[in-house]
Write a protein that holds these residues in place. Structure first.
Motif, PDB file in Angstrom:
ATOM      1  N   ALA A   1       0.832  -1.211   0.000  1.00  0.00           N
ATOM      2  CA  ALA A   1       0.000   0.000   0.000  1.00  0.00           C
ATOM      3  C   ALA A   1       0.865   1.258   0.000  1.00  0.00           C
ATOM      4  O   ALA A   1       0.563   2.232  -0.709  1.00  0.00           O
ATOM      5  N   GLU A   2       1.945   1.269   0.786  1.00  0.00           N
ATOM      6  CA  GLU A   2       2.815   2.440   0.839  1.00  0.00           C
ATOM      7  C   GLU A   2       3.576   2.618  -0.468  1.00  0.00           C
ATOM      8  O   GLU A   2       3.849   3.741  -0.896  1.00  0.00           O
ATOM      9  N   LEU A   3       3.931   1.514  -1.113  1.00  0.00           N
ATOM     10  CA  LEU A   3       4.610   1.594  -2.410  1.00  0.00           C
ATOM     11  C   LEU A   3       3.708   2.225  -3.458  1.00  0.00           C
ATOM     12  O   LEU A   3       4.157   3.019  -4.287  1.00  0.00           O
ATOM     13  N   CYS A   4       2.424   1.888  -3.433  1.00  0.00           N
ATOM     14  CA  CYS A   4       1.470   2.467  -4.379  1.00  0.00           C
ATOM     15  C   CYS A   4       1.415   3.979  -4.218  1.00  0.00           C
ATOM     16  O   CYS A   4       1.415   4.718  -5.207  1.00  0.00           O
ATOM     17  N   VAL A   5       1.362   4.432  -2.978  1.00  0.00           N
ATOM     18  CA  VAL A   5       1.281   5.873  -2.715  1.00  0.00           C
ATOM     19  C   VAL A   5       2.553   6.572  -3.184  1.00  0.00           C
ATOM     20  O   VAL A   5       2.507   7.603  -3.852  1.00  0.00           O
ATOM     21  N   HIS A   6       3.711   5.997  -2.841  1.00  0.00           N
ATOM     22  CA  HIS A   6       4.978   6.633  -3.171  1.00  0.00           C
ATOM     23  C   HIS A   6       5.207   6.670  -4.689  1.00  0.00           C
ATOM     24  O   HIS A   6       5.673   7.681  -5.222  1.00  0.00           O
ATOM     25  N   MET A   7       4.890   5.586  -5.384  1.00  0.00           N
ATOM     26  CA  MET A   7       5.148   5.504  -6.813  1.00  0.00           C
ATOM     27  C   MET A   7       3.995   6.031  -7.658  1.00  0.00           C
ATOM     28  O   MET A   7       4.076   6.058  -8.887  1.00  0.00           O
ATOM     29  N   LYS A   8       2.892   6.413  -6.995  1.00  0.00           N
ATOM     30  CA  LYS A   8       1.726   6.976  -7.678  1.00  0.00           C
ATOM     31  C   LYS A   8       1.167   6.019  -8.732  1.00  0.00           C
ATOM     32  O   LYS A   8       0.941   6.372  -9.889  1.00  0.00           O
ATOM     33  N   ILE A   9       0.987   4.772  -8.308  1.00  0.00           N
ATOM     34  CA  ILE A   9       0.425   3.759  -9.192  1.00  0.00           C
ATOM     35  C   ILE A   9      -0.714   3.052  -8.455  1.00  0.00           C
ATOM     36  O   ILE A   9      -0.840   3.140  -7.243  1.00  0.00           O
ATOM     37  N   THR A  10      -1.553   2.352  -9.215  1.00  0.00           N
ATOM     38  CA  THR A  10      -2.661   1.622  -8.609  1.00  0.00           C
ATOM     39  C   THR A  10      -2.168   0.285  -8.080  1.00  0.00           C
ATOM     40  O   THR A  10      -1.072  -0.181  -8.428  1.00  0.00           O
ATOM     41  N   ARG A  11      -2.998  -0.347  -7.243  1.00  0.00           N
ATOM     42  CA  ARG A  11      -2.625  -1.658  -6.716  1.00  0.00           C
ATOM     43  C   ARG A  11      -2.553  -2.678  -7.847  1.00  0.00           C
ATOM     44  O   ARG A  11      -1.714  -3.591  -7.818  1.00  0.00           O
ATOM     45  N   ARG A  12      -3.389  -2.516  -8.861  1.00  0.00           N
ATOM     46  CA  ARG A  12      -3.349  -3.433 -10.003  1.00  0.00           C
ATOM     47  C   ARG A  12      -2.012  -3.323 -10.731  1.00  0.00           C
ATOM     48  O   ARG A  12      -1.412  -4.346 -11.095  1.00  0.00           O
ATOM     49  N   GLU A  13      -1.538  -2.090 -10.940  1.00  0.00           N
ATOM     50  CA  GLU A  13      -0.237  -1.903 -11.592  1.00  0.00           C
ATOM     51  C   GLU A  13       0.882  -2.490 -10.745  1.00  0.00           C
ATOM     52  O   GLU A  13       1.819  -3.107 -11.269  1.00  0.00           O
ATOM     53  N   LEU A  14       0.807  -2.278  -9.412  1.00  0.00           N
ATOM     54  CA  LEU A  14       1.837  -2.810  -8.526  1.00  0.00           C
ATOM     55  C   LEU A  14       1.851  -4.334  -8.565  1.00  0.00           C
ATOM     56  O   LEU A  14       2.926  -4.952  -8.596  1.00  0.00           O
ATOM     57  N   ASN A  15       0.679  -4.947  -8.574  1.00  0.00           N
ATOM     58  CA  ASN A  15       0.605  -6.412  -8.633  1.00  0.00           C
ATOM     59  C   ASN A  15       1.278  -6.934  -9.899  1.00  0.00           C
ATOM     60  O   ASN A  15       1.963  -7.964  -9.870  1.00  0.00           O
ATOM     61  N   GLN A  16       1.086  -6.225 -10.993  1.00  0.00           N
ATOM     62  CA  GLN A  16       1.712  -6.632 -12.249  1.00  0.00           C
ATOM     63  C   GLN A  16       3.236  -6.520 -12.150  1.00  0.00           C
ATOM     64  O   GLN A  16       3.962  -7.420 -12.597  1.00  0.00           O
ATOM     65  N   LEU A  17       3.706  -5.426 -11.548  1.00  0.00           N
ATOM     66  CA  LEU A  17       5.146  -5.244 -11.376  1.00  0.00           C
ATOM     67  C   LEU A  17       5.726  -6.311 -10.452  1.00  0.00           C
ATOM     68  O   LEU A  17       6.807  -6.848 -10.706  1.00  0.00           O
ATOM     69  N   MET A  18       5.003  -6.632  -9.374  1.00  0.00           N
ATOM     70  CA  MET A  18       5.495  -7.634  -8.433  1.00  0.00           C
ATOM     71  C   MET A  18       5.571  -9.012  -9.079  1.00  0.00           C
ATOM     72  O   MET A  18       6.491  -9.788  -8.797  1.00  0.00           O
ATOM     73  N   ARG A  19       4.608  -9.324  -9.942  1.00  0.00           N
ATOM     74  CA  ARG A  19       4.670 -10.617 -10.643  1.00  0.00           C
ATOM     75  C   ARG A  19       5.935 -10.714 -11.491  1.00  0.00           C
ATOM     76  O   ARG A  19       6.569 -11.781 -11.557  1.00  0.00           O
ATOM     77  N   GLN A  20       6.310  -9.589 -12.117  1.00  0.00           N
ATOM     78  CA  GLN A  20       7.541  -9.581 -12.901  1.00  0.00           C
ATOM     79  C   GLN A  20       8.765  -9.735 -11.998  1.00  0.00           C
ATOM     80  O   GLN A  20       9.713 -10.443 -12.340  1.00  0.00           O
ATOM     81  N   MET A  21       8.732  -9.072 -10.832  1.00  0.00           N
ATOM     82  CA  MET A  21       9.847  -9.183  -9.901  1.00  0.00           C
ATOM     83  C   MET A  21      10.042 -10.627  -9.414  1.00  0.00           C
ATOM     84  O   MET A  21      11.154 -11.110  -9.269  1.00  0.00           O
ATOM     85  N   VAL A  22       8.933 -11.300  -9.190  1.00  0.00           N
ATOM     86  CA  VAL A  22       8.995 -12.713  -8.780  1.00  0.00           C
ATOM     87  C   VAL A  22       9.530 -13.559  -9.928  1.00  0.00           C
ATOM     88  O   VAL A  22      10.381 -14.447  -9.731  1.00  0.00           O
ATOM     89  N   ARG A  23       9.066 -13.268 -11.118  1.00  0.00           N
ATOM     90  CA  ARG A  23       9.503 -14.025 -12.303  1.00  0.00           C
ATOM     91  C   ARG A  23      11.006 -13.874 -12.535  1.00  0.00           C
ATOM     92  O   ARG A  23      11.688 -14.834 -12.905  1.00  0.00           O
ATOM     93  N   TYR A  24      11.538 -12.665 -12.305  1.00  0.00           N
ATOM     94  CA  TYR A  24      12.968 -12.428 -12.502  1.00  0.00           C
ATOM     95  C   TYR A  24      13.806 -12.971 -11.353  1.00  0.00           C
ATOM     96  O   TYR A  24      15.032 -13.007 -11.438  1.00  0.00           O
ATOM     97  N   GLY A  25      13.161 -13.349 -10.263  1.00  0.00           N
ATOM     98  CA  GLY A  25      13.903 -13.847  -9.102  1.00  0.00           C
ATOM     99  C   GLY A  25      14.334 -12.758  -8.154  1.00  0.00           C
ATOM    100  O   GLY A  25      15.213 -12.976  -7.313  1.00  0.00           O
ATOM    101  N   TYR A  26      13.711 -11.571  -8.247  1.00  0.00           N
ATOM    102  CA  TYR A  26      14.068 -10.449  -7.388  1.00  0.00           C
ATOM    103  C   TYR A  26      13.238 -10.407  -6.107  1.00  0.00           C
ATOM    104  O   TYR A  26      13.686  -9.840  -5.101  1.00  0.00           O
ATOM    105  N   LEU A  27      12.046 -10.981  -6.132  1.00  0.00           N
ATOM    106  CA  LEU A  27      11.154 -10.970  -4.982  1.00  0.00           C
ATOM    107  C   LEU A  27      10.722 -12.385  -4.641  1.00  0.00           C
ATOM    108  O   LEU A  27      10.554 -13.225  -5.541  1.00  0.00           O
ATOM    109  N   GLU A  28      10.558 -12.628  -3.352  1.00  0.00           N
ATOM    110  CA  GLU A  28       9.922 -13.870  -2.942  1.00  0.00           C
ATOM    111  C   GLU A  28       8.433 -13.780  -3.264  1.00  0.00           C
ATOM    112  O   GLU A  28       7.879 -12.691  -3.404  1.00  0.00           O
ATOM    113  N   GLU A  29       7.783 -14.922  -3.426  1.00  0.00           N
ATOM    114  CA  GLU A  29       6.356 -14.929  -3.720  1.00  0.00           C
ATOM    115  C   GLU A  29       5.599 -14.192  -2.612  1.00  0.00           C
ATOM    116  O   GLU A  29       5.714 -14.554  -1.434  1.00  0.00           O
TER     117      GLU A  29
END
Length: 275
Positions: free
Chosen positions: A42-70
């Motif tokens: 939630a705080e990332l959405c506010v700071h980056m000025k993006i919606t939760r849907r956009e953040l979820n899409q970015l996080m899926r990519q981060m997981v796919r690249y191996g940068y984030l845990e599920e």
């Protein structure tokens, strides 16, 4: 010349790409992690000025690249070791470009960072290496570095430098504060792959019981381990002088009694000579 609506300066008319958003998220995650700040979506959405849907899409990519845990429901985000390494690289690129822009352009820190945000995604590693070399020795005047983690300038290892602790109000001449004599006169720089910190070592197991440092107008308590207080290198403000080639790091510390917090009467200035 015909006037057009919505006209913008050259360099401002490019849409932010998906790759830029991903790298910005990675850099922000790493920076917050270094500062000990919780990685809440939630705080990332506010700071980056993006919606939760956009953040979820970015996080899926981060997981796919191996940068984030599920991600788990109602849990903070957790970076992988690879994600931390890539995040550190993104942050270092941003810092080097911001410093270069401030040096050669008449821009304040906020404007320099805005420009660096766009440039950091397109310059190659060789360019960043060249900028780092220039920042080390290519200028002929003093410059100020803030929010700089020394792990981007030093190889992993331990380094010893001289330090002093002074009373901020007594500058002409400078007078060592009584707290200086509670520590050994050498301060150790500890550089690791994912960050760096200075170690203030007490002479004995007694005072001081706690040390606080001020970063970005916020007080933080220094971690203590085996009689040493750890202070992140990014908390200091550095003055780089080319002639002679020396760097001074400065930081406001506080030495309150147990159970108390920082106050004007217990504030001191830490000065580190780095070479």
């Amino acid at each position: 010349m015909k006037e057009y609506e919505g006209k913008r300066e050259i360099g401002e008319n490019f849409a932010v790409s998906q790759e830029e958003k991903e790298e910005d998220l990675l850099e922000r995650l790493y920076l917050w992690r270094q500062e000990g700040r919780p990685l809440w979506p939630a705080e990332l959405c506010v700071h980056m000025k993006i919606t939760r849907r956009e953040l979820n899409q970015l996080m899926r990519q981060m997981v796919r690249y191996g940068y984030l845990e599920e991600p788990e429901e109602r849990r903070e985000l957790e970076m992988t070791p690879l994600g931390r390494a890539r995040g550190a690289e993104c942050l270092a690129r941003h810092q080097r470009l911001t410093q270069l822009i401030q040096m050669v352009c008449d821009l304040d820190e906020e404007q320099a960072e805005e420009n660096a945000c766009r440039m950091e995604h397109v310059v190659s590693r060789n360019v960043i290496v060249g900028i780092e070399q220039f920042l080390r020795s290519g200028d002929t005047h003093d410059r100020i570095l803030k929010n700089t983690d020394l792990s981007t300038l030093y190889e992993p290892g331990n380094y010893e430098f001289c330090m002093g602790i002074y009373r901020p109000e007594k500058r002409y001449p400078r007078i060592l504060a009584e707290e200086f004599f509670l520590f050994v006169p050498e301060i150790r720089l500890n550089v690791k792959e994912d960050g760096s910190f200075f170690s203030l070592k007490k002479r004995d197991s007694g005072h001081p019981e706690q040390v606080w440092y001020r970063k970005r107008d916020r007080w933080r308590q220094a971690e203590q381990e085996n009689g040493e207080f750890r202070i992140p290198t990014a908390a200091l403000t550095y003055t780089v002088s080319p002639l002679p080639s020396v760097t001074e790091g400065d930081l406001i510390l506080a030495f309150p009694s147990e159970g108390l917090g920082p106050a004007e009467e217990n504030c001191r200035e830490l000065n580190v000579h780095i070479w």
